[in-house]
Design a protein around this motif. Structure first.
Motif, PDB file in Angstrom:
ATOM      1  N   TYR A  35     -29.688  10.672   0.419  1.00  0.00           N
ATOM      2  CA  TYR A  35     -29.863  11.227  -0.915  1.00  0.00           C
ATOM      3  C   TYR A  35     -29.701  12.737  -0.937  1.00  0.00           C
ATOM      4  O   TYR A  35     -30.083  13.427   0.003  1.00  0.00           O
ATOM      5  N   ARG A  37     -31.066  15.476  -3.483  1.00  0.00           N
ATOM      6  CA  ARG A  37     -31.982  15.636  -4.605  1.00  0.00           C
ATOM      7  C   ARG A  37     -31.765  16.987  -5.261  1.00  0.00           C
ATOM      8  O   ARG A  37     -31.049  17.838  -4.742  1.00  0.00           O
ATOM      9  N   LYS A  74     -22.577  11.459   0.088  1.00  0.00           N
ATOM     10  CA  LYS A  74     -23.472  12.599  -0.093  1.00  0.00           C
ATOM     11  C   LYS A  74     -22.797  13.871   0.406  1.00  0.00           C
ATOM     12  O   LYS A  74     -22.904  14.931  -0.218  1.00  0.00           O
ATOM     13  N   LEU A 124     -38.448   6.480  -3.631  1.00  0.00           N
ATOM     14  CA  LEU A 124     -38.066   7.405  -2.567  1.00  0.00           C
ATOM     15  C   LEU A 124     -39.360   7.878  -1.921  1.00  0.00           C
ATOM     16  O   LEU A 124     -40.205   8.483  -2.578  1.00  0.00           O
ATOM     17  N   TYR A 129     -35.732  15.983   2.422  1.00  0.00           N
ATOM     18  CA  TYR A 129     -34.434  15.579   1.890  1.00  0.00           C
ATOM     19  C   TYR A 129     -33.549  16.813   1.740  1.00  0.00           C
ATOM     20  O   TYR A 129     -34.049  17.919   1.501  1.00  0.00           O
ATOM     21  N   ALA A 131     -31.399  19.028  -0.603  1.00  0.00           N
ATOM     22  CA  ALA A 131     -31.602  19.220  -2.035  1.00  0.00           C
ATOM     23  C   ALA A 131     -30.879  20.456  -2.546  1.00  0.00           C
ATOM     24  O   ALA A 131     -30.731  21.446  -1.829  1.00  0.00           O
ATOM     25  N   VAL A 147     -32.521  13.052  -8.567  1.00  0.00           N
ATOM     26  CA  VAL A 147     -31.554  12.731  -7.521  1.00  0.00           C
ATOM     27  C   VAL A 147     -30.151  12.993  -8.054  1.00  0.00           C
ATOM     28  O   VAL A 147     -29.771  12.453  -9.081  1.00  0.00           O
TER      29      VAL A 147
END
Length: 176
Positions: A35, A37, A74, A124, A129, A131, A147
């Motif tokens: 992910y 974010r 990603k 989540l 993460y 971001a 996200v």
């Protein structure tokens, strides 16, 4: 025969994603790496700073949506957003200036600690993460997060969250 292979591949991907959300150690760690974010921090907890944070959020999400809409990974999303950090700051600065604020915005992509967050059927877990961080002014006020990739949620003009599934979109394109 190609359709059967693709269906098996999609089922395996869906099974892998559902395993990632069960909370088991290694799957949870790999879910964090899946992910990208977004974290928008207000200048302060004052009512005016909090209100302008949401105005900035709306414009930044509007700006980012076409940038990440067709990203397949990603990494691709990070690359595209990284190339637009100064533009993201400019979008935020324009909103701030239009609302009478003299402080600016700073955008970066970095690792960030997030608490557990539930987006309808997707949870989540708390953890670190990658971001997009957008700090308004001092960036010490309450924040908004979501996200960016995969696009689990975006904000519509009325402040509601719209949930999207990249897997559902791929399946829909395939079976048309």
């Amino acid at each position: 025969m190609k359709k059967a292979g693709l269906i098996i591949l999609l089922i395996a991907a869906i099974a892998g994603l559902s395993f990632a959300f069960t909370g088991s150690g290694k799957a949870e760690e790999s879910a964090n790496t899946s992910y990208l974010r977004v974290h928008i921090r207000a200048n302060s907890n004052g009512a005016d700073d909090q209100a302008v944070k949401y105005k900035v959020r709306d414009k930044v999400v509007e700006f980012l949506t076409p940038t990440v809409a067709d990203c397949e990974t990603k990494g691709e999303a990070i690359e595209k957003i990284s190339s637009k950090l100064s533009e993201i700051e400019a979008v935020a600065d324009q909103v701030l200036r239009a609302n009478g604020y003299t402080y600016g915005a700073r955008a970066s992509i970095r690792k960030e600690e997030f608490p557990t967050r539930v987006y309808e059927e997707v949870t989540l877990e708390a953890g670190v993460y990658d971001a997009l961080i957008l700090e308004l002014g001092t960036g010490t006020g309450d924040n908004w997060w979501c996200v960016v990739y995969p696009p689990l949620c975006f904000t519509s003009g009325n402040g509601n969250i719209i949930y999207k599934s990249k897997i559902a979109e791929i399946i829909q394109k395939f079976f048309g």
